[in-house]
Design a protein around this motif. Structure first.
Motif, short mmCIF file in Angstrom:
data_model
loop_
_atom_site.label_atom_id
_atom_site.label_comp_id
_atom_site.label_asym_id
_atom_site.label_seq_id
_atom_site.Cartn_x
_atom_site.Cartn_y
_atom_site.Cartn_z
N GLU A 35 1.91 -3.62 4.49
CA GLU A 35 1.82 -3.43 3.02
C GLU A 35 0.39 -2.55 2.88
N GLU A 36 -0.75 -3.21 3.32
CA GLU A 36 -1.82 -2.64 3.23
C GLU A 36 -2.03 -1.28 3.64
N ARG A 37 -1.29 -1.18 4.74
CA ARG A 37 -1.16 0.27 5.62
C ARG A 37 -0.61 1.26 4.70
N PHE A 38 0.59 0.78 4.10
CA PHE A 38 1.40 1.56 3.28
C PHE A 38 0.46 2.06 1.99
N LYS A 39 -0.37 1.28 1.26
CA LYS A 39 -1.05 1.59 0.41
C LYS A 39 -2.06 2.66 0.54
N GLN A 40 -2.65 2.63 1.94
CA GLN A 40 -3.75 3.36 2.38
C GLN A 40 -3.07 4.59 2.52
N ILE A 41 -1.89 4.69 3.16
CA ILE A 41 -1.24 5.90 3.30
C ILE A 41 -0.90 6.67 2.10
N ALA A 42 -0.33 6.19 1.25
CA ALA A 42 -0.12 6.50 -0.17
C ALA A 42 -1.37 7.25 -0.92
N GLU A 43 -2.46 6.38 -0.75
CA GLU A 43 -3.74 6.77 -1.51
C GLU A 43 -4.34 8.23 -1.00
N ALA A 44 -4.20 8.22 0.66
CA ALA A 44 -4.53 9.19 1.14
C ALA A 44 -3.56 10.61 0.78
N TYR A 45 -2.47 10.45 0.63
CA TYR A 45 -1.54 11.45 0.19
C TYR A 45 -1.77 11.84 -1.02
#
Length: 358
Positions: A35-45
Motif C-alpha cells: 500500500e505504501e509503495r502504491f502511494k509513492q508510485i502515484a505521488e511520483a506520477y
C-alpha cells in the motif's frame, strides 16, 4: 520511483505508472508495504505528469514539490482514463484511492528526502551490479539525541515567550475618532524563535541537535539503467523534525560517466571514426572498440562523409530486459593537408582522369 528517465515523454510515464500501480494496488497485492509503495508510485506520477510540477522537481529536486497538498497533486488527473477496466475501485469520490490521498497522515512528521547523484561507467550500465554511494547528511546527534543539551540536562522553556518562540507587543493607537488595538508579532530575541533555551550545549553538536554524518552504502544498479533514473533507499534521508518520527528516504540519481570512445543515446552508442580519403574511396575493414572488446565493420567503397554504419546489438541493454541497443559509427573523412611531391603528382593525375570521364 517509476523507473523512467528524466527526459521520458508523457506516454512513457503514463505506461510505467499504470504497470506499477496495478502491480502494487492493495486489491491485488497483499504483501506488507504494498500500500505504501502504491502511494509513492502515484505521488511520483502526479509530479511527473504535470509540466509545472515536473519543472519544479527538475529545478529544485524534492524541495520543489514538498509543499503540494493531496488536492494539488491529484486534482487534475483522470484516473478512470488510466485504469478503466482494471476491475477495482479508483473512484476519487469515495473509493480506496480517495482514502489513500485525502486522509491526514497519522503519527509524527516524516523527515525530508535526500537526493544524491551517482555517476557510473558505461560498463556498469551494461552489466548492472553493486555501486558504492558516499554522501554527507545531517543526522540526530547521538550524544544529546537531538535535544542540543549536554547529556544529563534538558533545554528549559523560554520565559520571555513561554515557549512560543514569538513576542507579541500590544499597543493602542488613535486613528481618527477611534482607538484601535495593534499587535506586533516578532521572533523572540531571547530564544531566537526556538521556544527553548539551552544553558549547557552539547559539546558534540554545539547545541544544534544535529551533526554532519558521512555515510556510505551499496546500491544495486539495474542493467540498462537509464540516464536520470532514481533509485530509492528507504530510511536513509533526513531525520524527522519530531521526536520518534521516521526518517525520509535517500534517492540516488544515476547518470553515466562520459566515455571518450562513445556517446550514449538511450540504449544506443555512437562513435565518430576518422577515415582517410583513399579508404573511403576504395573501402576497407575497420576495427572499432565496443563495450565487449573490438568488432570489425566494413566500410564499402565510395563511402560519403558523415555516413553511418550500424553494428546491431553492440549498444547497451535496454532497461527492463526489452532488448539491446545498437552501436552506430559515423564516418569522418580525413582530407590530407600536406602532400609530398609524389602524392601531389598522383592527385593531379587522378584529377586529369576525372576530367576526361566528364
Amino acid at each position: 520511483m517509476l523507473g523512467v528517465a528524466r527526459n521520458a515523454d508523457a506516454r512513457a510515464i503514463k505506461d510505467a505508472f499504470r504497470t506499477l500501480a496495478l502491480k502494487y494496488h492493495p486489491d491485488r497485492n497483499k504483501e506488507a508495504g504494498a500500500e505504501e509503495r502504491f502511494k509513492q508510485i502515484a505521488e511520483a506520477y502526479a509530479v511527473l505528469s504535470d509540466p509545472k510540477k515536473r519543472n519544479e522537481y527538475d529545478t529544485r529536486g524534492f524541495a520543489g514539490v514538498a509543499g503540494f497538498s493531496s488536492e494539488d497533486l491529484f486534482g487534475g488527473i483522470n484516473f478512470e482514463d488510466i485504469f478503466g477496466g482494471a476491475g477495482f475501485d479508483f473512484d476519487l469520490g469515495g473509493g480506496l484511492f480517495n482514502n489513500f490521498f485525502h486522509r491526514r497522515r497519522q503519527g509524527p512528521t516524516r523527515g525530508d528526502n535526500v537526493e544524491v547523484d551517482l555517476r557510473i561507467p558505461l560498463q556498469r550500465v551494461a552489466s548492472g551490479g553493486p555501486e558504492q554511494v558516499r554522501y554527507s547528511h545531517p543526522a540526530s546527534c547521538p550524544e544529546c539525541h537531538g535535544s542540543g543539551a549536554r547529556a544529563g540536562t534538558q533545554p528549559r522553556t523560554c520565559s520571555a515567550c513561554n515557549g512560543s518562540g514569538r513576542q507579541v507587543i500590544t499597543n493602542r493607537e488613535q486613528r481618527g475618532r477611534n482607538q484601535v488595538t495593534v499587535q506586533q508579532i516578532s521572533v523572540c530575541t531571547q530564544c531566537h524563535g526556538k521556544g527553548q533555551i539551552i544553558d549547557q550545549p552539547c559539546p558534540r553538536c554545539g547545541g544544534r541537535g544535529e551533526i554532519a554524518l558521512d555515510d556510505e552504502l551499496t546500491v544495486t544498479i539495474p542493467r540498462g539503467a537509464e540516464e536520470g533514473m532514481a533509485l530509492r533507499v528507504p530510511g536513509h534521508g533526513l531525520p524527522s523534525p519530531e521526536p520518534g518520527g521516521p526518517p525520509g528516504d535517500l534517492f540516488v540519481v544515476v547518470s553515466s560517466i562520459p566515455d571518450h570512445r562513445f556517446e550514449r543515446a538511450g540504449a544506443d552508442l555512437w562513435r565518430t571514426e576518422p577515415l582517410p580519403l583513399l579508404d573511403a574511396v576504395l573501402g576497407r575493414t575497420l576495427e572499432v572498440p565496443t563495450l565487449e572488446g573490438h568488432a570489425s565493420v566494413t566500410v564499402p567503397p565510395g563511402t560519403q562523409p558523415d555516413s553511418v554504419l550500424r553494428l546491431r546489438g553492440k549498444g547497451l541493454p535496454e532497461f527492463g530486459g526489452r532488448g539491446t541497443g545498437d552501436m552506430f559509427v559515423r564516418i569522418s573523412l580525413q582530407i590530407p593537408q600536406h602532400l609530398t611531391a609524389q602524392e601531389k603528382e598522383l592527385y593531379l593525375q587522378l584529377r586529369a582522369l576525372s576530367a576526361e570521364k566528364h
